[in-house]
Design an enzyme around this catalytic site. Sequence first.
Site, PDB file in Angstrom:
ATOM      1  N   GLU A 112       0.700  -1.443   0.054  1.00 14.49           N
ATOM      2  CA  GLU A 112       0.103   0.092   0.210  1.00 14.49           C
ATOM      3  C   GLU A 112       0.874   1.465  -0.049  1.00 14.49           C
ATOM      4  O   GLU A 112       0.221   2.372   0.324  1.00 14.49           O
ATOM      5  CB  GLU A 112      -0.955  -0.127   1.351  1.00 14.49           C
ATOM      6  CG  GLU A 112      -1.946  -1.104   1.082  1.00 14.49           C
ATOM      7  CD  GLU A 112      -2.965  -0.923   2.231  1.00 14.49           C
ATOM      8  OE1 GLU A 112      -4.056  -0.548   2.149  1.00 14.49           O
ATOM      9  OE2 GLU A 112      -2.614  -1.472   3.219  1.00 14.49           O
ATOM     10  N   SER A 128      -5.924  -2.809   0.950  1.00 15.04           N
ATOM     11  CA  SER A 128      -6.362  -2.498  -0.603  1.00 15.04           C
ATOM     12  C   SER A 128      -6.473  -3.780  -1.622  1.00 15.04           C
ATOM     13  O   SER A 128      -6.326  -3.706  -2.709  1.00 15.04           O
ATOM     14  CB  SER A 128      -5.050  -1.644  -1.041  1.00 15.04           C
ATOM     15  OG  SER A 128      -5.061  -0.336  -0.480  1.00 15.04           O
ATOM     16  N   SER A 186     -11.137   9.948  -0.233  1.00 12.00           N
ATOM     17  CA  SER A 186     -11.299   8.464   0.509  1.00 12.00           C
ATOM     18  C   SER A 186     -12.534   8.342   1.108  1.00 12.00           C
ATOM     19  O   SER A 186     -13.076   9.465   1.389  1.00 12.00           O
ATOM     20  CB  SER A 186     -10.248   8.266   1.196  1.00 12.00           C
ATOM     21  OG  SER A 186      -8.835   8.587   0.667  1.00 12.00           O
TER      22      SER A 186
END
Length: 317
Positions: free
Chosen positions: A15, A158, A291
Amino acid sequence: MTVRVLVIGGGQNAEHDVSLASASAVAAALRMSDHEVRCVTIDRDGIWRADGTPPGDTAVTSLTQALPLLAWAEVVFPAVHGALGEDGALAALCALAGVRVVGSELRAGAIGMDKWATKLVADAVGLRTAKGRLVAASDIGDVEFDGPVVVKPVSAGSSYGVSLVREEGELLAALRTAARFDSRILVEEVVRGREIDVAVLREAGGIRWAAPPLEIHATGLFDTATKYDGSARFEVPAALDAAETSALKRAAIAVFDALGCAGVARMDFFLTDEGPVLNEVNTMPGLTAASQVPRMFAAAGVEYGELVARMVRAALP
Ligand SMILES: Nc1ncnc2c1ncn2[C@@H]1O[C@H](COP(=O)(O)OP(=O)(O)O)[C@@H](O)[C@H]1O
Ligand SMILES: [Mg+2]
């Protein structure tokens, strides 16, 4: 009064790029208000790069060179997702150095990063999770197929290493993929439900509250490609009735408290016909303005810059 904040980004896991994006957004937002910000990036190979100074050539020498920044900071904002960041490693470094840190401490970070341990905690506070088996990466040849399952590393993020296995022939490849990310693998029943995320913030003073939940509309698994290619749609607030909203928020705060989280954490659920099923906890969730977490707080009237400023304030005495 200006607060000196050291923002850490990057990190030594898959990530890395997501963490760079979170860290640069956090640093830019903090600079817009009463914060003096300096930044450090941890490269994929563990080299610490401080603003403007050439790094040392090993992890330890580069960390030594970054330590004066830790001494300079009143608070560290470790915007590093995944292993050696979100898992409590950076919170532990700050604790050893006696520097305040934004977000969860070592324990909550470490347990929240472990999907198996999180299940045990959720179960202890009466929340459902997907039924799952724990498999050691060295034993993947012995796993029997007994119907469709989701295979995933115990600790990753992720969606790296996560696969939906529909038939027997796909199982071994899925286990091998998960094993690239962790030595422990979860083999879970497939949960059918809407994917709903709930963000909880612990404010300075200790009050915790949940923002309006967000629904992820994606076809199939919410996989790595879908996460970052823009094909998933976030709906916030999610279309939920009052009972569903309160069940989800109550569940999210219960997990937040059971783990002892601080700052913000994002609890991801499946909303099934029988109510919420906890999927996972993120103690350092993605923090760009686009996000999930910032979008949920924006829906509650807390804009991005205000959210990160409140996270910093909550870490101060
Ligand atoms: N048991 C499950 N049943 C159905 N879908 C799942 C299950 N576990 C994971 N998924 C799907 O895979 C995605 C990624 O899995 P997740 O456990 O959230 O990993 P990560 O920590 O990498 O985000 C989820 O967002 C969801 O779409
Ligand atoms: Mg997830």
